[in-house]
Design an enzyme around this catalytic site. Sequence first.
Site, mmCIF file in Angstrom:
data_model
loop_
_atom_site.group_PDB
_atom_site.id
_atom_site.type_symbol
_atom_site.label_atom_id
_atom_site.label_comp_id
_atom_site.label_asym_id
_atom_site.label_seq_id
_atom_site.Cartn_x
_atom_site.Cartn_y
_atom_site.Cartn_z
ATOM 1 N N ARG A 59 -1.983 -1.631 -4.719
ATOM 2 C CA ARG A 59 -2.540 -2.962 -4.421
ATOM 3 C C ARG A 59 -3.109 -2.982 -3.010
ATOM 4 N NH1 ARG A 59 -0.753 -3.044 -0.193
ATOM 5 N NH2 ARG A 59 1.304 -3.595 0.564
ATOM 6 N N GLU A 65 0.126 -11.802 5.076
ATOM 7 C CA GLU A 65 0.884 -10.573 5.376
ATOM 8 C C GLU A 65 2.210 -10.885 6.051
ATOM 9 O OE1 GLU A 65 0.514 -7.703 3.740
ATOM 10 O OE2 GLU A 65 -1.532 -7.633 4.535
ATOM 11 N N HIS A 66 3.234 -10.163 5.588
ATOM 12 C CA HIS A 66 4.597 -10.318 6.107
ATOM 13 C C HIS A 66 5.090 -11.753 5.932
ATOM 14 C CE1 HIS A 66 5.842 -6.433 7.747
ATOM 15 N NE2 HIS A 66 4.555 -6.218 7.965
ATOM 16 N N GLY A 156 1.541 6.758 1.330
ATOM 17 C CA GLY A 156 1.732 6.359 2.733
ATOM 18 C C GLY A 156 0.531 5.637 3.303
ATOM 19 N N GLY A 158 -0.204 2.472 2.767
ATOM 20 C CA GLY A 158 -0.002 1.020 2.778
ATOM 21 C C GLY A 158 -0.607 0.353 1.557
ATOM 22 N N SER A 160 0.851 0.554 -1.563
ATOM 23 C CA SER A 160 1.930 0.365 -2.548
ATOM 24 C C SER A 160 2.017 1.447 -3.604
ATOM 25 C CB SER A 160 1.800 -1.000 -3.232
ATOM 26 O OG SER A 160 2.031 -1.996 -2.319
ATOM 27 N N SER A 161 1.937 2.701 -3.166
ATOM 28 C CA SER A 161 2.152 3.764 -4.150
ATOM 29 C C SER A 161 3.594 3.711 -4.663
ATOM 30 C CB SER A 161 1.833 5.138 -3.549
ATOM 31 O OG SER A 161 2.609 5.356 -2.403
ATOM 32 N N ASP A 209 4.280 -6.550 -3.573
ATOM 33 C CA ASP A 209 3.702 -5.298 -4.069
ATOM 34 C C ASP A 209 3.940 -5.114 -5.562
ATOM 35 O OD1 ASP A 209 3.253 -5.134 -1.409
ATOM 36 O OD2 ASP A 209 4.522 -3.384 -1.043
ATOM 37 N N TYR A 259 10.313 -2.684 9.773
ATOM 38 C CA TYR A 259 10.096 -3.689 8.733
ATOM 39 C C TYR A 259 11.318 -4.618 8.644
ATOM 40 C CZ TYR A 259 8.911 -5.783 4.229
ATOM 41 O OH TYR A 259 8.610 -6.680 3.232
HETATM 42 C C1 GAF Z 1 5.243 -4.183 2.420
HETATM 43 C C2 GAF Z 1 6.311 -4.881 1.595
HETATM 44 F F1 GAF Z 1 6.731 -4.064 0.585
HETATM 45 C C3 GAF Z 1 5.810 -6.199 1.040
HETATM 46 O O1 GAF Z 1 6.852 -6.867 0.380
HETATM 47 C C4 GAF Z 1 5.213 -7.068 2.135
HETATM 48 O O2 GAF Z 1 6.218 -7.642 2.921
HETATM 49 C C5 GAF Z 1 4.238 -6.275 2.991
HETATM 50 O O3 GAF Z 1 4.799 -5.056 3.457
HETATM 51 C C6 GAF Z 1 3.759 -7.052 4.178
HETATM 52 O O4 GAF Z 1 3.033 -8.168 3.757
HETATM 53 O O5 GAF Z 1 4.166 -3.789 1.641
#
Ligand code: GAF
Length: 422
Positions: A59, A65-66, A156, A158, A160-161, A209, A259
Amino acid sequence: MSYFAKVRVSLKYMMATIDTISNHPQLSEQTKSLISTALNSFEENFSKEPCAVALAPGRVNLIGEHIDYCDGFVLPMAIDRYIVFVTAPNDDNVIRCIDASLLGEPAVEIPIDCDLEISTPKWANYLRGVVDGYFKKGMVPKSGFDVFITSNVPKGGGLSSSAALEMAMAFALKVNGAEDSQSVSTEQRALISQHAEHTFAGVPCGIMDQFASAFGQKDQLTLIDCRSQDVELVPFTDESLSIVIANTNVSHELNDGEYASRRQQTEDGLRILAKPSWRDVSLDEVVASKEQMDELTYKRSVHVVGEISRTIQAAEALKANNSKKFGELMKSSHKSLRDDFEVSCPELDTMVDIALELADKYGVLGSRMTGGGFGGSTVSLVASQNVDSFIDELSSLYQQATGITPEIFASRPATGAQAIGM
Ligand code: GAF
């Protein structure tokens, strides 16, 4: 069943599967070709016919974000990059996995009939987590099965693999009978996958994700309300606009503590604000509580309320065909992630800065880091007519500035995780 009877049944499934794949209206030629390579590799590696295919996309998040772990809204889409599992039952009680990028290494074997623990190789923990999640809910496949894994989701990056691996495993379990005893919704599959990430990969991620990979639809963004877990599809059909993903090729590990510390800081902020949810907090209230917060908590809080508001505005702007406003919101989002949430890095900032310097030349409306940060990818909204030249120039300027070769490609919103065959 005799060997020959088994082969005939398997061949029948195989022909039906190939037919469904080649006529699949939602899969691109690139993805069909990835599946076709994976089908051949399965046969070469397991010396038998495959029965079914499970696949799940990575994705990219356009904005929001976050804040998935802060009850916020997020606006990601599934990308036209997939992890493909080709599978067929075996006579053992294990799921036997061979990964195309690790040929020569021993197959990973995951038992299907017991509680599982974190183990090596590390990458297979995403798979173990999902199998264990199914097992703990009493869902076990009819037999063990073999899996050949092929992927074109950058690892890696970012993108979402890991969520794609988890969702593909959920569908591999489904086609091998694990869901026969109870009906499992798309949301439940995504939540089992998210839990696997928490417990087997040590990343306290939100739902974005796995939901994006699970609910993705061709030509639709997924607006996820992370409080209610409702998903609204927002059309992205304007052919004159393209989404460009630029992998800095600086890798990130979300389980290295940064994170989790960001998540903790947002929880600290909410506690000081004495509110049940970030959705009940305004920027004025954050500002009014500034004296009670340390500087970091204050900055993190400003990001959270600002990003929730930006994401709502961005979805509205898109629905109103106001792509200029959407682009401006992407730019503000990047600044907030860089300065207040502090999850960017020099390479991400360089990629965004170059994209924005090329704005007039190529019609770049907005650009920002995407995903967890500390490396990974950026996402830019660009005029389609210039997209190839933009990619070429962004790539060469980034390489000149950093000495790193990036991987840059355009993707339209793609279809989500699914199984084909059987
Ligand atoms: C990573 C996390 F897996 C997601 O859940 C999300 O928090 C993202 O960071 C930041 O938006 O991909």
